[in-house]
Design a protein around this motif. Structure first.
Motif, PDB file in Angstrom:
ATOM      1  N   ASP A   1       0.875  -1.162   0.000  1.00 16.50           N
ATOM      2  CA  ASP A   1       0.000   0.000   0.000  1.00 16.50           C
ATOM      3  C   ASP A   1       0.917   1.218   0.000  1.00 16.50           C
ATOM      4  O   ASP A   1       1.462   1.572   1.025  1.00 16.50           O
ATOM      5  CB  ASP A   1      -0.833  -0.080   1.279  1.00 16.50           C
ATOM      6  N   VAL A   2       1.136   1.803  -1.173  1.00 18.65           N
ATOM      7  CA  VAL A   2       2.151   2.855  -1.270  1.00 18.65           C
ATOM      8  C   VAL A   2       1.566   4.228  -0.941  1.00 18.65           C
ATOM      9  O   VAL A   2       0.699   4.733  -1.640  1.00 18.65           O
ATOM     10  CB  VAL A   2       2.771   2.899  -2.679  1.00 18.65           C
ATOM     11  N   ASN A   3       2.033   4.805   0.153  1.00 19.13           N
ATOM     12  CA  ASN A   3       1.638   6.169   0.517  1.00 19.13           C
ATOM     13  C   ASN A   3       2.891   7.016   0.572  1.00 19.13           C
ATOM     14  O   ASN A   3       3.798   6.714   1.329  1.00 19.13           O
ATOM     15  CB  ASN A   3       0.966   6.182   1.887  1.00 19.13           C
ATOM     16  N   LEU A   4       2.923   8.076  -0.236  1.00 17.14           N
ATOM     17  CA  LEU A   4       4.130   8.903  -0.284  1.00 17.14           C
ATOM     18  C   LEU A   4       3.833  10.283   0.263  1.00 17.14           C
ATOM     19  O   LEU A   4       2.682  10.669   0.400  1.00 17.14           O
ATOM     20  CB  LEU A   4       4.620   8.988  -1.726  1.00 17.14           C
ATOM     21  N   TRP A   5       4.873  11.025   0.555  1.00 14.01           N
ATOM     22  CA  TRP A   5       4.716  12.384   1.062  1.00 14.01           C
ATOM     23  C   TRP A   5       4.117  13.252  -0.043  1.00 14.01           C
ATOM     24  O   TRP A   5       4.770  13.475  -1.078  1.00 14.01           O
ATOM     25  CB  TRP A   5       6.073  12.930   1.465  1.00 14.01           C
ATOM     26  N   PRO A   6       2.902  13.744   0.163  1.00 10.63           N
ATOM     27  CA  PRO A   6       2.212  14.442  -0.932  1.00 10.63           C
ATOM     28  C   PRO A   6       2.924  15.712  -1.413  1.00 10.63           C
ATOM     29  O   PRO A   6       2.749  16.111  -2.557  1.00 10.63           O
ATOM     30  CB  PRO A   6       0.844  14.773  -0.338  1.00 10.63           C
ATOM     31  N   SER A   7       3.757  16.307  -0.563  1.00  6.40           N
ATOM     32  CA  SER A   7       4.380  17.567  -0.977  1.00  6.40           C
ATOM     33  C   SER A   7       5.719  17.346  -1.685  1.00  6.40           C
ATOM     34  O   SER A   7       6.309  18.295  -2.188  1.00  6.40           O
ATOM     35  CB  SER A   7       4.571  18.470   0.237  1.00  6.40           C
ATOM     36  N   LEU A   8       6.194  16.115  -1.703  1.00  3.46           N
ATOM     37  CA  LEU A   8       7.453  15.829  -2.396  1.00  3.46           C
ATOM     38  C   LEU A   8       7.150  15.321  -3.807  1.00  3.46           C
ATOM     39  O   LEU A   8       6.141  14.677  -4.031  1.00  3.46           O
ATOM     40  CB  LEU A   8       8.238  14.755  -1.632  1.00  3.46           C
ATOM     41  N   THR A   9       8.056  15.589  -4.729  1.00  2.00           N
ATOM     42  CA  THR A   9       7.859  15.030  -6.072  1.00  2.00           C
ATOM     43  C   THR A   9       8.370  13.592  -6.083  1.00  2.00           C
ATOM     44  O   THR A   9       9.129  13.185  -5.206  1.00  2.00           O
ATOM     45  CB  THR A   9       8.629  15.820  -7.136  1.00  2.00           C
ATOM     46  N   GLY A  10       7.928  12.850  -7.104  1.00  2.00           N
ATOM     47  CA  GLY A  10       8.371  11.471  -7.241  1.00  2.00           C
ATOM     48  C   GLY A  10       9.886  11.387  -7.318  1.00  2.00           C
ATOM     49  O   GLY A  10      10.512  10.530  -6.691  1.00  2.00           O
ATOM     50  N   GLY A  11      10.490  12.304  -8.094  1.00  2.00           N
ATOM     51  CA  GLY A  11      11.938  12.313  -8.243  1.00  2.00           C
ATOM     52  C   GLY A  11      12.635  12.516  -6.913  1.00  2.00           C
ATOM     53  O   GLY A  11      13.647  11.872  -6.619  1.00  2.00           O
ATOM     54  N   GLU A  12      12.081  13.419  -6.106  1.00  2.00           N
ATOM     55  CA  GLU A  12      12.689  13.680  -4.800  1.00  2.00           C
ATOM     56  C   GLU A  12      12.644  12.442  -3.909  1.00  2.00           C
ATOM     57  O   GLU A  12      13.613  12.133  -3.206  1.00  2.00           O
ATOM     58  CB  GLU A  12      11.963  14.858  -4.122  1.00  2.00           C
ATOM     59  N   VAL A  13      11.496  11.757  -3.934  1.00  2.00           N
ATOM     60  CA  VAL A  13      11.367  10.558  -3.093  1.00  2.00           C
ATOM     61  C   VAL A  13      12.369   9.497  -3.524  1.00  2.00           C
ATOM     62  O   VAL A  13      13.065   8.902  -2.692  1.00  2.00           O
ATOM     63  CB  VAL A  13       9.922  10.003  -3.165  1.00  2.00           C
ATOM     64  N   ILE A  14      12.473   9.276  -4.836  1.00  2.00           N
ATOM     65  CA  ILE A  14      13.386   8.249  -5.337  1.00  2.00           C
ATOM     66  C   ILE A  14      14.824   8.573  -4.934  1.00  2.00           C
ATOM     67  O   ILE A  14      15.547   7.720  -4.417  1.00  2.00           O
ATOM     68  CB  ILE A  14      13.262   8.123  -6.877  1.00  2.00           C
TER      69      ILE A  14
END
Lengths: 533, 302
Positions: free
Chosen positions: B84-97
């Motif tokens: 169940d993937v929940n990511l930080w909504p204010s970060l971009t995908g690139g930043e998370v990676i």
């Protein structure tokens, strides 16, 4: 625009769904503005029943440009006139925020979560969700206006003015519901809708301040609905036609809302999506950098709020001190707090007493990010990476500890610089700084409570609010509730020395620091040993 | 030397027995399938393996350590994609990676760009604006970008479109070639069948089967469709035949592996015109284990 009734089928069912979902939130939210009006009115009815005291106050205010700029000029020196003046800015802003929240909750957020798609694919019409959200919010606004009107009449104020106040709040609420629903058509993201709408509210507020009543461009405030609330002249010979301005504006907004809503695709907006950097900056290569990203938005918001608060208090300090000096009731309250202290110091001490717990709210909110990050499963990405639990937890606790300190310093700098400019008096900044910073140990104890709960009973972290509420009650109403001293002593805020009134820093503060570190360490140990849920 | 070694692993949530003496062994270089319906205990097992939750009893070893006590040290050697993937909504995908890659250490920006291109992900969008499938891609890329020994993937293809599923499979096959170990939890059977060397089936917190596909095929039914010259009769009296439908000279049924021989001998008396035999797919295997007739033991703590 051609109206197809099929677009609205199922609206009433959705209204019932909203009422069912929000059966607690809806009355709870609208209670805030109602309670605010009620308490302002009671204060003035009880404390300024004497015309002479009112005349003095009106004179004070009229000579204080700061007060006039922020709150508008007093149009009538009757009790009703003062109530209308005091609530003419804060009231509409509160009402607007409630409406913004509700409309976003039931329009764009629903759409974002895909629930709208589910509804639209059934027999529910295209415009039903939007319409049901508007109907419910408008209804709640009407009810709120009615309650405000009745409670003002109940307190013995003239009915025309009471009705004007109630009407203006209802219409101001509906206006912001309409603005929020239009913004919800424009962007894809709920947070963008919030930014746009709050920006509009701030713009209205700024227009009102720039076009302040004693200034040269007073006509500017006619461009702001906040100005209309003033020009409606509640309790000062009501100008009922001003209500028409609200209605025209609301109809205009609703027209565009439905127009845009009928031509756009579900899930889309009209403004392009905001994008961000494709690569992480060097800040983001550590856990503390990430925590900064998570905390900074809230911290900025609070910093701005407390700069404004400092400006208001600094502007008003002299007026308020004079009001205190002229009012026997206030003087008797103040005399409890310190004997023979300067009125200005007593005033500031009273404000700190109030704000001490407000700063603690920030500390708790920041500490509880731990729990929300866990519940949203964001923390899992870090803990299953090469990050140890304690380090992750501490990166958040760090902001809960350092944030309140920053807020205290910024608040007092803002206050003293405005006061200095305005009164031309020198102040001992280090004395003021130490008087606010001495609140930190008590605030950190509250952070400790939050962290300890997080470590041991994560499902019950919201108990922290109950604890803070309990402390607030015993600190603000000890005489009123006849609470015995040992209970009062439970609250950490009881043990904060009033440095401005001649108290000195004692062991209490040291002990609170120790207690805070024990609570935080316990919380960290508990978290290290428990399941991530 | 094994990568994962689990013996009699047991976990209770309050009184609910989530895992009941689970055994699992994953060897280096193996792509291991872990399948079962929702709520069977797959995610619970993986969460214990990741040191997110504690076991109640049993043995569990990850590489040379204990997943709870040596969590950080072990995590450097593995990457995980949650179900169940929940990511930080204010970060971009690139930043998370980038961030997750850098935190694990040994981050290779070229590998990152390659994966972004394979999965066709726009790294500039905020995570709050991604669709479920795109969030899944962010999590997958964050894991695949790391050069580690073990990849734990919990239902990684949920929300991915078929095209991206192909990309995902290519990437897992690449990992296999590079000698990496993969533990893949799934309830998408074709995926497990296509990728995995061995598998375990879990149901109600218990492992009910472990082996290679060959092993499991042995105990499953083969589907048979037959056309004969004469009317087919009497099949219903044979042992080991299920789901039988007979339409004069045409019959369809499934048969237990050990009964195929006797059933074929019986059929020849009608003169077989054509015979179609399909080996059991994983779907059928599942239906057998999770159908009503299978009664597993449910144990609740006294």
């Amino acid at each position: 625009m051609k109206v197809n009734m099929g677009n609205f089928s199922g609206t009433w069912t959705l209204v019932r769904l909203i009422l069912r979902r929000d059966r607690l939130i809806l009355p709870g939210l609208f209670l805030f503005p109602v309670f605010m009006f009620f308490s302002i009115a009671t204060t003035f009815v009880n404390m300024y029943s004497d015309p002479a005291s009112r005349t003095v106050m009106v004179l004070e205010i009229s000579n204080n440009p700061g007060a006039v700029a922020f709150l508008g000029s007093i149009l009538n020196s009757s009790v009703g006139g003062l109530v209308a003046w005091r609530s003419a800015v804060i009231g509409p802003i509160l009402v607007a925020l409630v409406n913004i929240f509700l409309i976003i909750r039931h329009t764009r957020s629903e759409e974002r979560k895909g629930r709208l798609e589910l509804l639209n694919s059934s027999t529910v019409g295209r415009q039903s969700a939007l319409t049901s959200a508007l109907l419910t919010t408008f209804g709640a606004n009407i009810l709120m206006g009615l309650i405000i009107t009745l409670s003002l009449i109940g307190l013995g104020l003239p009915w025309e003015g009471s009705l004007a106040m109630g009407f203006s709040m209802t219409l101001f609420g509906c206006l912001f519901a309409a603005i929020a629903s239009l913004a919800a058509q424009l962007t894809e993201n709920s947070s963008d809708v919030r930014y746009i709408t709050v920006a509009v509210l701030i713009a209205f507020f700024l227009l009102r301040i720039v076009g302040w009543d004693n200034g040269e461009v007073a006509w500017l405030s006619w461009l702001s609905p906040l100005g209309w609330v003033h020009y409606l002249r509640a309790f000062a010979g009501e100008e009922w036609w001003v209500l028409g301005l609200f209605i025209v504006f609301i109809v205009f907004m609703l027209f565009w809302t439905y127009k845009l809503s009928s031509i756009r695709d579900v899930g889309n907006g009209f403004l392009p999506q905001r994008t961000g950097p494709a690569r992480a900056s060097s800040t983001l290569s550590s856990v503390i950098g990430l925590a900064w990203r998570i905390h900074r938005k809230m911290l900025f918001f609070w910093i701005i709020a407390f700069i404004v608060m400092g400006v208001i208090l600094g502007y008003n300090a002299q007026t308020m001190t004079n009001i205190f000096n002229n009012n026997p009731l206030f003087m008797s309250i103040l005399s409890h707090m310190g004997n023979g202290a300067e009125p200005l110091d007593s005033y500031m001490t009273l404000m700190l007493l109030l704000f001490g717990q407000v700063f603690a709210i920030y500390g708790i909110l920041a500490a509880l990010k731990l729990r929300s990050e866990e519940v949203k499963k964001h923390s899992e990405f870090l803990i299953t990476n090469a990050v140890n639990r304690t380090r992750w937890a501490f990166s958040n606790i760090f902001f809960a500890l350092i944030g309140p300190a920053m807020l205290l310093v910024i608040f007092i700098l803002s206050y003293s610089s405005i006061y200095g400019i305005y009164s031309g008096m020198d102040q001992d900044l280090s004395r003021l700084l130490s008087a606010v910073l001495i609140y930190l140990p008590a605030i950190w104890v509250m952070v400790g409570v939050a962290v300890a709960l997080f470590g041991f009973v994560p499902r019950l972290t919201s108990l922290t609010w109950v604890v803070l509420g309990f402390f607030s009650i015993i600190n603000f109403l000890p005489d009123f509730l006849d609470i015995s001293q040992w209970i009062i002593n439970i609250s950490p805020f009881t043990h904060v020395p009033n440095l401005l009134l001649g108290d000195s820093v004692g062991w209490d503060s040291v002990l609170m620091m120790v207690l805070a570190s024990v609570l935080i360490s316990m919380g960290l140990i508990g978290f290290k040993r428990r399941d991530i849920t | 030397m094994t990568v994962i070694e689990i013996e009699k692993l047991t976990k209770y949530y309050g009184k609910f027995l989530a895992l009941n003496e689970v055994d699992l062994e994953v060897k280096p270089g193996e792509v291991y399938g872990f399948i079962g319906p929702n709520g069977a205990g797959k995610t619970t097992t993986l969460r214990i393996l990741l040191g997110l939750i504690r076991k109640d009893s049993g043995e569990i070893r990850l590489f040379d350590g204990d997943p709870w006590h040596d969590a950080v040290r072990l995590h450097r050697r593995m990457a995980y994609v949650p179900g169940d993937v929940n990511l930080w909504p204010s970060l971009t995908g690139g930043e998370v990676i980038d961030m997750l890659g850098k935190l694990r250490g040994d981050f290779d920006p070229e590998r990152r760009d390659e994966l972004l291109e394979h999965f066709r992900l726009d790294p500039k969008k905020k995570c709050g604006a991604y669709s479920t499938g795109n969030r899944q891609k962010v999590a997958l890329i964050s894991a695949l970008v790391s050069d580690v020994e073990l990849y734990i993937l919990d239902e990684p293809t949920i929300g991915l479109d078929p095209l991206m599923e192909v990309v995902f499979r290519e990437n897992v096959n690449e990992l296999k070639k590079a000698g990496k170990t993969v533990l893949l939890s799934s309830h998408i059977l074709s995926e497990v069948e296509a990728l995995c060397d061995r598998l375990s089936i879990i149901r109600d917190g218990q492992i009910i089967e472990t082996g290679t596909f060959e092993d499991l095929r042995y105990i499953t039914r083969t589907s048979i469709t037959v056309d004969a010259y004469k009317s087919i009769t009497g099949l219903e009296n044979l042992e080991g035949i299920h789901n039988l439908t007979v339409n004069d000279k045409h019959a369809r049924f499934s048969v237990d592996g050990e009964k195929i021989d006797s059933v074929l001998k019986y059929l020849t008396q009608f003169g077989v015109k054509s015979l179609l035999s399909t080996p059991p797919t994983l779907e059928e295997l599942f239906i057998r284990y999770y159908s009503e007739e299978y009664t597993g033991k449910k144990i609740v703590r006294e």
